[in-house]
Design an enzyme around this catalytic site. Structure first.
Site, PDB file in Angstrom:
ATOM      1  N   ASP A 213      -3.940   5.779   0.862  1.00 54.22           N
ATOM      2  CA  ASP A 213      -4.132   4.332   0.850  1.00 54.22           C
ATOM      3  C   ASP A 213      -4.772   3.884  -0.463  1.00 54.22           C
ATOM      4  O   ASP A 213      -5.658   4.566  -0.994  1.00 54.22           O
ATOM      5  CB  ASP A 213      -5.032   3.936   2.024  1.00 54.22           C
ATOM      6  N   GLU A 263       0.189   4.982  -2.039  1.00 56.73           N
ATOM      7  CA  GLU A 263       0.331   3.529  -2.028  1.00 56.73           C
ATOM      8  C   GLU A 263      -0.084   3.051  -3.417  1.00 56.73           C
ATOM      9  O   GLU A 263      -1.272   2.917  -3.718  1.00 56.73           O
ATOM     10  CB  GLU A 263      -0.555   2.884  -0.952  1.00 56.73           C
TER      11      GLU A 263
END
Length: 535
Positions: A213, A263
């Site tokens: 993330d 990401e």
């Protein structure tokens, strides 16, 4: 547990995989308490196997106060009790693997929850203490330290709230997201070691990969300078120090044949590709394709740009139409503006659901025909639209931090409909689920779509099963009328997508493998329809 072993032919599975994103809270409720859980996923593994996916990517399932949908982690080595136990997670990983489905877990390295033991210890310690060195604590500016240490903006689009919170002792701490998500200090060796230990913990339990993330945000300029006066290099986005972190992670993952997907939101193609060098991350999400409007020219440009970005480092592209943060494809493609931008999200934007569904079906065939891996967000295979959540039921902090201007992301996180005649569409809850299902949700139920050969679910199942015909061959564009995308792959396989207003003649072919909708009476491809052909 010992290291998993895979045959050499399996090591590159991720280069062309179909990976299904599971947002656990909304997938299936196994214990009836209103929240999806691991028991619900385990019970639905046969469904996922029949869908034909190669792997499951789980949004964070760790212990969390859920101030940001689980992306505020209090314990990376334990499952949140709302979802189940670590033993259940281990069973799920093993049971899925027996069905030929691998598991990818989510890691949130930029920040932790304010309930994480490290941060609680930091709050209890004095300014300047070793405990606070694991985070970014600073004195404030101004005569009495009453002003934040710098001018950095929140990473929640539309939010004007500060990224610094002041404590009673005068210190401020940094949180690029919510105050309940304090940023870690990645210049500290203990932070790096802890995360490598966490990665090894999950690889030892049989996970095949890790999604990272906010992968470009970890490192910060140690001086924490104002962005206005030090915009280049950016003080907290895409800093060069990140690459040493990911090289170290890659060495660890290689010992387990593990895979990373980052990401990474970056406008610079060359900077983006650096994360995908052979000794760093394996893949990264393709946000340019996800946000691209339903326009033939812009889609072709997005595809070409994506392939060109990945080619120098030999990494496979990834294709995704939707995820747990983004307006669902059916709704987005039914709007006048078919692109996606967090900054333009608003309540009440009209959408033509019939048009959006037709385009979403065509987009499914387009994405599944492209070279690389495809990520499929749960419910997209059912053609679910974005749900409008009543204001008093919205939980997403993006809504609250925008003062109610941003509708937030809950609309794509509504619990899935499994059975039309069961309470709460068969989600499994005895009482109202954690997010309300809108009127008409049962019409999208899995049990109804399984009986309908024309359903979105039937299309996805057939497309995923047929997809191997494209092989590993690169994409070659074919001559086509304006508004039509046409390309070939392996052994004469072709994909044609008509975005023009008039029906399109199909190129010469020996067989129609699949189409997102019926051809017209003259055998032409209607507007907003895609077809797979054998030459």
């Amino acid at each position: 547990m010992g290291q998993p072993t895979h045959a050499p032919k399996d090591r590159d599975w991720w280069r062309s995989a179909v990976i299904y994103q599971v947002y656990i809270r909304s997938f299936a409720d196994g214990d009836g308490d209103g929240t999806g859980d691991l028991a619900g996923v385990r019970a639905r593994l046969p469904y996922l196997a029949e869908l034909g996916v190669d792997a499951l990517w789980f949004s964070p399932w760790y212990v969390s106060p859920l101030k940001d949908g689980g992306y505020d982690v209090a314990d990376y080595r334990a499952i949140d009790p709302a979802f189940g136990t670590l033993a259940e997670a281990e069973k799920l990983i093993a049971e899925a693997r027996e069905l030929g489905i691998r598991t990818i877990v989510d890691i949130v390295p930029n920040h932790v929850s304010d309930q994480h033991p490290w941060f609680r210890a930091a709050l209890a310690a004095e300014p300047g203490s070793p405990e606070r060195e694991l985070f970014h604590f600073r004195p404030g500016r101004g005569t009495h330290g009453e002003l934040p240490p710098n001018d950095w903006p929140s990473q929640f689009v539309g939010s004007t709230e500060p990224v610094w919170t002041r404590l009673p002792d005068g210190d401020w701490y940094l949180h690029l997201f919510t105050p309940e998500q304090p940023d870690l200090n990645w210049a500290h060796p203990a932070v790096r070691q802890e995360h490598e230990d966490i990665l090894q913990f999950w690889f030892e339990r049989g996970v095949a990969g890790v999604r990272i993330d906010s992968a470009a945000l970890l490192a910060k300029d140690p001086g924490l300078p104002d962005l206005a006066t030090h915009p280049d290099p950016h003080p907290f986005v895409d800093r060069d120090e990140l690459h040493g972190i990911y090289r170290s992670w890659r060495s660890l993952a290689d010992a387990y044949d593990g895979v990373f997907v980052g990401e990474v939101w970056l406008p610079d193609a060359e900077r983006f590709a650096r994360y995908l060098r052979p000794d760093e991350l394996h893949t990264a999400f393709n946000f340019a394709f996800l946000s691209c409007p339903w326009d033939a020219g812009r889609l072709r440009t997005s595809i070409d740009t994506t392939l060109a970005e990945h080619a120098p480092v030999g990494a496979p592209a990834t294709w995704v139409l939707c995820n747990h943060d983004v307006t669902r494809t059916v709704t987005r493609y039914g709007r006048e503006d078919t692109g996606f931008d967090f900054a333009t999200k608003a309540f009440g934007t009209p959408s033509d659901r019939v048009l959006g569904t037709r385009r979403a079906r065509a987009a499914a065939l387009l994405s599944l025909a492209l070279p690389g891996a495809v990520y499929l967000y749960q419910g997209e295979e059912l053609g679910l639209p974005e749900a409008e959540i009543p204001a008093d039921r919205i939980q997403d902090p993006m809504y609250h931090r925008s003062g109610g201007a941003d509708p937030g992301r809950d609309g794509c996180r509504v619990p899935l409909p499994w059975a039309a005649d069961a309470p709460h569409a068969g989600f499994g809850s005895r009482e109202e689920p954690w997010l309300p299902q809108p009127v008409g949700w049962t019409s999208y139920a899995v049990d109804l779509q399984q009986e309908d050969p024309r359903s979105v679910l039937a299309l996805y199942r057939k497309a995923i099963a047929t997809r191997p015909v494209f092989g590993e061959a690169p994409l070659t564009w074919l001559s086509a009328p304006e508004g039509v995308l046409a390309f070939s792959r392996a052994q004469g396989t072709r994909c044609v997508v008509n975005l023009a207003a008039a029906p399109a003649e199909l190129p010469a072919h020996s067989r129609l493998l699949l189409s997102s909708g019926p051809l017209d009476d003259a055998g032409r491809l209607p507007q907003d329809t895609a077809a797979w052909l054998r030459a």
